[in-house]
Design an enzyme around this catalytic site. Structure first.
Site, mmCIF file in Angstrom:
data_model
loop_
_atom_site.group_PDB
_atom_site.id
_atom_site.type_symbol
_atom_site.label_atom_id
_atom_site.label_comp_id
_atom_site.label_asym_id
_atom_site.label_seq_id
_atom_site.Cartn_x
_atom_site.Cartn_y
_atom_site.Cartn_z
ATOM 1 N N ASP A 40 0.825 -1.216 0.000
ATOM 2 C CA ASP A 40 0.000 0.000 0.000
ATOM 3 C C ASP A 40 0.860 1.268 0.000
ATOM 4 O OD1 ASP A 40 -2.457 1.298 0.026
ATOM 5 O OD2 ASP A 40 -3.285 -0.013 1.558
ATOM 6 N N TRP B 75 -2.891 3.264 -5.853
ATOM 7 C CA TRP B 75 -4.162 3.883 -6.250
ATOM 8 C C TRP B 75 -4.071 4.677 -7.557
ATOM 9 C CZ3 TRP B 75 -2.842 6.672 -1.268
ATOM 10 C CH2 TRP B 75 -2.838 5.794 -0.197
ATOM 11 N N GLY B 76 -3.072 4.365 -8.390
ATOM 12 C CA GLY B 76 -2.933 5.113 -9.639
ATOM 13 C C GLY B 76 -2.412 6.531 -9.425
ATOM 14 N N ASP C 147 -9.987 3.488 -4.022
ATOM 15 C CA ASP C 147 -10.648 2.385 -3.319
ATOM 16 C C ASP C 147 -12.098 2.203 -3.772
ATOM 17 O OD1 ASP C 147 -8.322 2.234 -1.891
ATOM 18 O OD2 ASP C 147 -9.319 2.163 0.063
HETATM 19 C C1 GLA Z 1 -5.913 1.346 1.333
HETATM 20 C C2 GLA Z 1 -6.081 0.333 0.184
HETATM 21 C C3 GLA Z 1 -7.214 -0.622 0.517
HETATM 22 C C4 GLA Z 1 -6.941 -1.348 1.830
HETATM 23 C C5 GLA Z 1 -6.685 -0.324 2.943
HETATM 24 C C6 GLA Z 1 -6.181 -0.986 4.195
HETATM 25 O O1 GLA Z 1 -7.007 2.184 1.429
HETATM 26 O O2 GLA Z 1 -6.307 0.981 -1.021
HETATM 27 O O3 GLA Z 1 -7.409 -1.559 -0.523
HETATM 28 O O4 GLA Z 1 -5.814 -2.183 1.662
HETATM 29 O O5 GLA Z 1 -5.735 0.660 2.565
HETATM 30 O O6 GLA Z 1 -5.944 -0.057 5.230
#
Ligand code: GLA
Length: 376
Positions: free
Chosen positions: A126, A161-162, A183
Protein backbone atom coordinates in the site's frame (compact mmCIF):
# COMPACT_ATOMS: atom_id res chain seq x y z
CA UNK A 1 8.50 -14.71 -11.52
CA UNK A 2 6.35 -14.00 -14.54
CA UNK A 3 2.59 -13.65 -14.11
CA UNK A 4 0.74 -14.43 -17.33
CA UNK A 5 -2.90 -13.85 -16.43
CA UNK A 6 -4.80 -11.47 -14.16
CA UNK A 7 -4.52 -12.92 -10.64
CA UNK A 8 -7.71 -14.20 -9.00
CA UNK A 9 -8.50 -14.76 -5.35
CA UNK A 10 -10.12 -13.36 -2.22
CA UNK A 11 -9.06 -10.45 0.02
CA UNK A 12 -10.22 -9.75 3.57
CA UNK A 13 -10.49 -5.94 3.39
CA UNK A 14 -13.83 -5.17 1.74
CA UNK A 15 -15.91 -7.04 4.27
CA UNK A 16 -13.76 -7.59 7.34
CA UNK A 17 -11.11 -4.83 7.68
CA UNK A 18 -9.65 -5.22 11.21
CA UNK A 19 -12.06 -8.02 12.14
CA UNK A 20 -9.78 -10.78 10.88
CA UNK A 21 -8.62 -13.92 12.66
CA UNK A 22 -7.35 -17.39 11.99
CA UNK A 23 -10.80 -19.00 12.11
CA UNK A 24 -12.17 -16.66 9.43
CA UNK A 25 -9.20 -17.40 7.19
CA UNK A 26 -9.50 -21.15 7.67
CA UNK A 27 -13.24 -21.08 6.98
CA UNK A 28 -12.71 -18.92 3.90
CA UNK A 29 -10.06 -21.33 2.62
CA UNK A 30 -12.51 -24.19 3.16
CA UNK A 31 -15.24 -22.37 1.21
CA UNK A 32 -12.87 -21.46 -1.63
CA UNK A 33 -12.25 -25.13 -2.23
CA UNK A 34 -15.62 -26.70 -1.30
CA UNK A 35 -17.75 -24.21 -3.27
CA UNK A 36 -15.70 -24.35 -6.47
CA UNK A 37 -13.88 -20.99 -6.39
CA UNK A 38 -10.44 -22.55 -6.59
CA UNK A 39 -11.53 -24.72 -9.53
CA UNK A 40 -12.84 -21.59 -11.27
CA UNK A 41 -9.41 -19.93 -10.91
CA UNK A 42 -9.54 -18.04 -7.58
CA UNK A 43 -6.25 -19.24 -6.11
CA UNK A 44 -4.92 -16.49 -3.79
CA UNK A 45 -6.31 -16.00 -0.29
CA UNK A 46 -5.05 -12.60 0.89
CA UNK A 47 -5.04 -11.12 4.40
CA UNK A 48 -5.14 -7.32 4.09
CA UNK A 49 -4.33 -4.64 6.71
CA UNK A 50 -4.59 -5.03 10.53
CA UNK A 51 -2.97 -8.44 11.00
CA UNK A 52 -0.05 -7.42 13.29
CA UNK A 53 0.73 -5.88 16.65
CA UNK A 54 1.27 -2.11 16.81
CA UNK A 55 5.03 -2.48 17.43
CA UNK A 56 7.73 -4.55 15.77
CA UNK A 57 9.42 -7.22 17.90
CA UNK A 58 12.90 -6.93 19.43
CA UNK A 59 14.40 -8.60 16.37
CA UNK A 60 12.89 -5.85 14.22
CA UNK A 61 10.30 -8.12 12.62
CA UNK A 62 6.59 -7.45 12.33
CA UNK A 63 4.68 -9.61 14.85
CA UNK A 64 1.34 -11.19 13.93
CA UNK A 65 -1.33 -10.26 16.50
CA UNK A 66 -1.43 -13.35 18.78
CA UNK A 67 -5.10 -12.83 19.59
CA UNK A 68 -6.05 -12.89 15.92
CA UNK A 69 -3.49 -15.45 14.80
CA UNK A 70 -2.56 -17.53 17.89
CA UNK A 71 -0.51 -20.05 15.89
CA UNK A 72 1.42 -17.46 13.87
CA UNK A 73 1.39 -16.84 10.13
CA UNK A 74 3.32 -19.91 9.08
CA UNK A 75 0.47 -22.04 10.46
CA UNK A 76 -2.03 -19.98 8.47
CA UNK A 77 0.04 -20.34 5.31
CA UNK A 78 0.35 -24.09 5.90
CA UNK A 79 -3.43 -24.45 6.23
CA UNK A 80 -4.04 -22.42 3.08
CA UNK A 81 -1.41 -24.37 1.14
CA UNK A 82 -2.79 -27.72 2.31
CA UNK A 83 -6.05 -26.72 0.61
CA UNK A 84 -4.22 -26.17 -2.67
CA UNK A 85 -4.52 -22.37 -2.41
CA UNK A 86 -1.84 -19.69 -2.34
CA UNK A 87 -1.37 -17.30 0.56
CA UNK A 88 -1.22 -13.51 0.38
CA UNK A 89 -0.38 -10.80 2.89
CA UNK A 90 -0.26 -7.02 3.09
CA UNK A 91 2.22 -4.28 3.92
CA UNK A 92 2.85 -0.70 2.92
CA UNK A 93 5.75 1.34 1.50
CA UNK A 94 5.55 3.96 4.30
CA UNK A 95 6.41 3.58 7.95
CA UNK A 96 2.84 2.59 8.87
CA UNK A 97 0.07 0.81 7.01
CA UNK A 98 -3.03 2.79 6.12
CA UNK A 99 -4.68 1.53 9.32
CA UNK A 100 -1.63 2.51 11.42
CA UNK A 101 0.23 -0.80 11.88
CA UNK A 102 4.00 -1.19 11.30
CA UNK A 103 4.89 -1.13 7.60
CA UNK A 104 7.97 -1.84 5.52
CA UNK A 105 9.75 1.50 4.99
CA UNK A 106 13.47 0.88 5.65
CA UNK A 107 12.62 -2.75 6.50
CA UNK A 108 11.96 -3.97 2.97
CA UNK A 109 14.49 -6.79 2.79
CA UNK A 110 13.81 -7.99 6.34
CA UNK A 111 10.06 -8.06 5.76
CA UNK A 112 10.40 -9.80 2.40
CA UNK A 113 12.60 -12.44 4.08
CA UNK A 114 10.02 -12.85 6.86
CA UNK A 115 7.16 -13.23 4.38
CA UNK A 116 9.20 -15.81 2.46
CA UNK A 117 9.86 -17.77 5.67
CA UNK A 118 6.16 -17.83 6.48
CA UNK A 119 5.32 -19.16 3.02
CA UNK A 120 3.71 -16.05 1.57
CA UNK A 121 2.98 -16.14 -2.19
CA UNK A 122 1.49 -12.68 -2.75
CA UNK A 123 2.15 -9.26 -1.21
CA UNK A 124 -0.23 -6.33 -1.52
CA UNK A 125 1.84 -3.19 -0.95
CA UNK A 126 0.00 0.00 0.00
CA UNK A 127 0.85 3.69 -0.17
CA UNK A 128 0.29 5.40 3.22
CA UNK A 129 2.61 7.19 5.71
CA UNK A 130 5.53 7.87 3.37
CA UNK A 131 8.27 10.26 4.44
CA UNK A 132 7.89 13.58 2.58
CA UNK A 133 11.33 13.33 1.01
CA UNK A 134 10.72 9.95 -0.63
CA UNK A 135 9.09 9.24 -3.98
CA UNK A 136 6.83 6.40 -4.97
CA UNK A 137 8.88 4.83 -7.78
CA UNK A 138 11.86 4.44 -5.46
CA UNK A 139 9.85 2.93 -2.60
CA UNK A 140 8.01 0.47 -4.84
CA UNK A 141 11.28 -0.47 -6.58
CA UNK A 142 12.82 -1.27 -3.21
CA UNK A 143 10.18 -3.79 -2.28
CA UNK A 144 10.20 -5.12 -5.84
CA UNK A 145 13.93 -5.83 -5.47
CA UNK A 146 13.49 -7.32 -2.00
CA UNK A 147 10.77 -9.69 -3.18
CA UNK A 148 12.64 -10.69 -6.32
CA UNK A 149 15.61 -11.64 -4.14
CA UNK A 150 13.88 -13.27 -1.18
CA UNK A 151 14.25 -16.81 -2.47
CA UNK A 152 10.53 -17.43 -2.95
CA UNK A 153 8.10 -16.58 -5.74
CA UNK A 154 5.99 -13.78 -4.28
CA UNK A 155 3.56 -11.94 -6.53
CA UNK A 156 4.03 -8.18 -6.05
CA UNK A 157 0.67 -6.38 -5.95
CA UNK A 158 1.48 -2.66 -5.87
CA UNK A 159 -1.32 -0.53 -4.45
CA UNK A 160 -0.65 3.17 -4.92
CA UNK A 161 -4.16 3.88 -6.25
CA UNK A 162 -2.93 5.11 -9.64
CA UNK A 163 -1.39 8.17 -7.92
CA UNK A 164 1.64 10.04 -9.31
CA UNK A 165 0.89 8.78 -12.84
CA UNK A 166 1.92 5.32 -11.75
CA UNK A 167 0.91 3.84 -15.12
CA UNK A 168 4.09 5.45 -16.48
CA UNK A 169 6.54 3.83 -14.05
CA UNK A 170 4.92 0.99 -12.15
CA UNK A 171 6.30 -1.74 -14.42
CA UNK A 172 9.82 -0.56 -13.56
CA UNK A 173 9.28 -1.66 -9.97
CA UNK A 174 8.76 -5.36 -10.65
CA UNK A 175 5.03 -5.15 -9.82
CA UNK A 176 2.88 -7.94 -11.27
CA UNK A 177 -0.33 -6.01 -10.78
CA UNK A 178 -0.99 -2.44 -9.72
CA UNK A 179 -3.98 -0.58 -8.36
CA UNK A 180 -4.94 1.74 -11.18
CA UNK A 181 -7.90 3.30 -9.35
CA UNK A 182 -8.93 4.56 -5.92
CA UNK A 183 -10.65 2.39 -3.32
CA UNK A 184 -13.88 0.66 -4.28
CA UNK A 185 -17.01 1.10 -2.15
CA UNK A 186 -20.03 -1.15 -2.31
CA UNK A 187 -22.36 1.14 -4.27
CA UNK A 188 -23.18 1.96 -7.89
CA UNK A 189 -21.58 5.42 -7.84
CA UNK A 190 -18.23 3.89 -6.90
CA UNK A 191 -18.40 1.20 -9.58
CA UNK A 192 -19.25 3.82 -12.20
CA UNK A 193 -16.42 6.07 -11.06
CA UNK A 194 -13.82 3.26 -11.23
CA UNK A 195 -15.00 2.38 -14.75
CA UNK A 196 -14.44 5.99 -15.79
CA UNK A 197 -11.04 6.19 -14.03
CA UNK A 198 -9.88 3.07 -15.84
CA UNK A 199 -10.89 4.16 -19.32
CA UNK A 200 -7.87 6.39 -19.94
CA UNK A 201 -5.23 3.89 -18.81
CA UNK A 202 -6.39 0.50 -20.02
CA UNK A 203 -3.68 0.45 -22.67
CA UNK A 204 -1.14 -0.09 -19.85
CA UNK A 205 -2.77 -3.39 -18.90
CA UNK A 206 -1.16 -6.54 -20.18
CA UNK A 207 0.77 -9.70 -19.53
CA UNK A 208 3.28 -9.50 -16.73
CA UNK A 209 1.74 -6.49 -14.96
CA UNK A 210 -2.03 -6.07 -14.81
CA UNK A 211 -4.15 -3.00 -14.11
CA UNK A 212 -6.03 -3.74 -10.89
CA UNK A 213 -9.39 -1.97 -10.62
CA UNK A 214 -9.67 -3.04 -6.94
CA UNK A 215 -11.36 -5.92 -5.22
CA UNK A 216 -14.85 -7.07 -6.19
CA UNK A 217 -17.87 -6.03 -4.16
CA UNK A 218 -20.12 -8.72 -5.66
CA UNK A 219 -22.30 -10.23 -2.93
CA UNK A 220 -21.74 -7.63 -0.20
CA UNK A 221 -25.20 -5.99 -0.37
CA UNK A 222 -24.06 -3.15 1.89
CA UNK A 223 -22.62 -5.36 4.64
CA UNK A 224 -19.04 -5.01 5.84
CA UNK A 225 -16.24 -2.48 5.80
CA UNK A 226 -16.79 -0.84 2.39
CA UNK A 227 -20.49 -1.71 2.31
CA UNK A 228 -21.71 1.81 1.86
CA UNK A 229 -25.20 1.45 0.49
CA UNK A 230 -24.79 -1.80 -1.40
CA UNK A 231 -25.71 -2.71 -4.97
CA UNK A 232 -28.45 -4.72 -6.62
CA UNK A 233 -27.72 -8.16 -8.05
CA UNK A 234 -28.00 -6.66 -11.53
CA UNK A 235 -25.41 -4.00 -10.65
CA UNK A 236 -23.04 -6.72 -9.38
CA UNK A 237 -23.42 -8.50 -12.72
CA UNK A 238 -22.59 -5.28 -14.59
CA UNK A 239 -19.60 -4.64 -12.29
CA UNK A 240 -18.25 -8.16 -12.90
CA UNK A 241 -18.74 -7.84 -16.69
CA UNK A 242 -16.74 -4.61 -16.75
CA UNK A 243 -13.87 -6.06 -14.71
CA UNK A 244 -13.77 -9.04 -17.09
CA UNK A 245 -13.77 -6.91 -20.25
CA UNK A 246 -11.05 -4.70 -18.78
CA UNK A 247 -8.97 -7.80 -17.89
CA UNK A 248 -8.61 -6.75 -14.24
CA UNK A 249 -7.47 -9.12 -11.49
CA UNK A 250 -10.56 -10.68 -9.88
CA UNK A 251 -10.20 -10.58 -6.11
CA UNK A 252 -13.44 -11.39 -4.33
CA UNK A 253 -14.34 -9.29 -1.28
CA UNK A 254 -17.59 -10.66 0.13
CA UNK A 255 -18.07 -13.14 2.97
CA UNK A 256 -17.85 -16.47 1.13
CA UNK A 257 -19.50 -18.25 4.05
CA UNK A 258 -22.78 -16.41 3.59
CA UNK A 259 -22.82 -15.18 -0.03
CA UNK A 260 -26.18 -15.85 -1.72
CA UNK A 261 -26.63 -18.24 -4.64
CA UNK A 262 -27.10 -15.52 -7.26
CA UNK A 263 -23.80 -13.84 -6.42
CA UNK A 264 -22.03 -17.15 -6.14
CA UNK A 265 -23.18 -17.81 -9.69
CA UNK A 266 -21.85 -14.42 -10.80
CA UNK A 267 -18.44 -15.10 -9.26
CA UNK A 268 -18.31 -18.62 -10.69
CA UNK A 269 -19.48 -17.83 -14.23
CA UNK A 270 -16.77 -19.59 -16.22
CA UNK A 271 -17.74 -18.00 -19.52
CA UNK A 272 -17.30 -14.51 -18.08
CA UNK A 273 -14.11 -15.47 -16.25
CA UNK A 274 -12.77 -16.74 -19.60
CA UNK A 275 -13.17 -13.22 -21.03
CA UNK A 276 -11.14 -11.80 -18.14
CA UNK A 277 -8.47 -14.49 -18.38
CA UNK A 278 -8.29 -14.57 -22.18
CA UNK A 279 -4.72 -15.42 -23.07
CA UNK A 280 -4.25 -12.62 -25.59
CA UNK A 281 -4.94 -9.93 -22.93
CA UNK A 282 -5.91 -7.31 -25.49
CA UNK A 283 -7.17 -3.96 -24.33
CA UNK A 284 -10.86 -3.31 -24.92
CA UNK A 285 -12.26 -0.61 -27.21
CA UNK A 286 -15.41 1.45 -27.17
CA UNK A 287 -18.01 1.33 -29.89
CA UNK A 288 -19.70 4.15 -28.02
CA UNK A 289 -18.11 5.76 -25.03
CA UNK A 290 -20.88 6.88 -22.70
CA UNK A 291 -22.92 8.35 -25.53
CA UNK A 292 -25.33 11.18 -24.92
CA UNK A 293 -27.91 8.47 -24.22
CA UNK A 294 -25.79 7.20 -21.29
CA UNK A 295 -25.03 3.73 -22.65
CA UNK A 296 -21.67 2.06 -23.19
CA UNK A 297 -20.73 -0.59 -25.75
CA UNK A 298 -17.34 -2.06 -24.95
CA UNK A 299 -15.61 -4.78 -27.01
CA UNK A 300 -12.57 -6.95 -26.55
CA UNK A 301 -10.93 -9.14 -29.19
CA UNK A 302 -10.26 -12.61 -27.83
CA UNK A 303 -7.67 -15.17 -28.75
CA UNK A 304 -8.94 -17.33 -31.61
CA UNK A 305 -11.00 -14.66 -33.37
CA UNK A 306 -14.05 -14.22 -31.12
CA UNK A 307 -15.04 -10.84 -29.80
CA UNK A 308 -16.60 -10.12 -26.40
CA UNK A 309 -19.16 -7.32 -26.40
CA UNK A 310 -20.61 -5.65 -23.33
CA UNK A 311 -23.73 -3.52 -23.71
CA UNK A 312 -24.25 -1.40 -20.62
CA UNK A 313 -27.12 0.80 -19.51
CA UNK A 314 -25.39 3.24 -17.17
CA UNK A 315 -28.51 5.44 -16.84
CA UNK A 316 -31.29 5.51 -14.29
CA UNK A 317 -34.02 4.66 -16.80
CA UNK A 318 -34.59 1.68 -19.12
CA UNK A 319 -32.68 1.62 -22.42
CA UNK A 320 -32.34 -0.51 -25.52
CA UNK A 321 -28.89 -0.55 -27.09
CA UNK A 322 -28.02 -1.19 -30.73
CA UNK A 323 -25.08 -3.09 -32.12
CA UNK A 324 -24.21 -3.23 -35.81
CA UNK A 325 -22.02 -5.68 -37.65
CA UNK A 326 -20.24 -2.84 -39.41
CA UNK A 327 -19.30 -1.09 -36.15
CA UNK A 328 -17.61 -4.23 -34.87
CA UNK A 329 -15.51 -4.34 -38.03
CA UNK A 330 -17.25 -6.69 -40.46
CA UNK A 331 -18.40 -5.26 -43.75
CA UNK A 332 -21.57 -6.42 -45.46
CA UNK A 333 -19.74 -7.66 -48.57
CA UNK A 334 -17.70 -10.14 -46.49
CA UNK A 335 -20.54 -12.65 -46.44
CA UNK A 336 -19.93 -13.08 -42.70
CA UNK A 337 -22.21 -12.82 -39.68
CA UNK A 338 -21.67 -12.92 -35.92
CA UNK A 339 -23.15 -15.71 -33.85
CA UNK A 340 -23.96 -14.09 -30.49
CA UNK A 341 -23.97 -15.96 -27.18
CA UNK A 342 -25.27 -14.42 -23.95
CA UNK A 343 -22.65 -15.22 -21.29
CA UNK A 344 -25.00 -14.58 -18.37
CA UNK A 345 -27.91 -16.63 -19.70
CA UNK A 346 -25.62 -19.26 -21.27
CA UNK A 347 -27.64 -19.29 -24.48
CA UNK A 348 -27.41 -18.24 -28.12
CA UNK A 349 -29.00 -14.88 -28.88
CA UNK A 350 -28.98 -15.23 -32.66
CA UNK A 351 -27.03 -14.13 -35.71
CA UNK A 352 -25.99 -10.55 -36.23
CA UNK A 353 -26.16 -9.79 -39.92
CA UNK A 354 -27.03 -6.09 -39.82
CA UNK A 355 -28.29 -4.53 -36.62
CA UNK A 356 -29.16 -6.05 -33.23
CA UNK A 357 -31.23 -4.24 -30.63
CA UNK A 358 -31.13 -5.52 -27.07
CA UNK A 359 -34.32 -6.11 -25.13
CA UNK A 360 -35.11 -3.26 -22.76
CA UNK A 361 -32.31 -3.16 -20.19
CA UNK A 362 -33.25 -2.01 -16.70
CA UNK A 363 -31.25 0.85 -15.13
CA UNK A 364 -27.61 -0.26 -14.59
CA UNK A 365 -28.28 -3.61 -16.29
CA UNK A 366 -26.17 -5.00 -19.09
CA UNK A 367 -25.58 -7.84 -21.52
CA UNK A 368 -22.30 -9.59 -22.11
CA UNK A 369 -21.98 -11.40 -25.43
CA UNK A 370 -19.34 -13.59 -26.95
CA UNK A 371 -19.54 -13.35 -30.74
CA UNK A 372 -18.12 -15.82 -33.23
CA UNK A 373 -17.57 -15.05 -36.90
CA UNK A 374 -19.57 -17.43 -39.10
CA UNK A 375 -20.64 -17.60 -42.73
CA UNK A 376 -23.91 -15.87 -43.39
C1 GLA B 1 -5.91 1.35 1.33
C2 GLA B 1 -6.08 0.33 0.18
C3 GLA B 1 -7.21 -0.62 0.52
C4 GLA B 1 -6.94 -1.35 1.83
C5 GLA B 1 -6.68 -0.32 2.94
C6 GLA B 1 -6.18 -0.99 4.19
O1 GLA B 1 -7.01 2.18 1.43
O2 GLA B 1 -6.31 0.98 -1.02
O3 GLA B 1 -7.41 -1.56 -0.52
O4 GLA B 1 -5.81 -2.18 1.66
O5 GLA B 1 -5.73 0.66 2.57
O6 GLA B 1 -5.94 -0.06 5.23
Amino acid sequence: MIVRKPPMGWNSWNTFAADIHEKLIFETADRMVADGYLDAGYEYLVIDDCWSLRERGEDGRIVPDPEKFPHGMKAVADYVHAKGLKFGMYSCCGSLTCAGFPASYEHEFLDAATFAEWGVDFLKYDNCYKPMEENDPKLYRRMGMALANCGRDILFSACNWGADESHKWIKETGAHMWRSTGDIMDNWASVKSLIEQQAGIWQYNGQGCFNDMDMLIVGMYGKGNVGLGGCTTEEYRTHFSFWALYGSPLMMGCDLRTVNDECREILLNREVIAVDQDEAYRQPFYLNAMHNDGTIVLCRLLEGGDVAVGLFNMTDSPRRISLTLGDIGINAASGKALLMRDLWKHEEVGRLTGIYRTPELAPHASMLLRCRVVDR
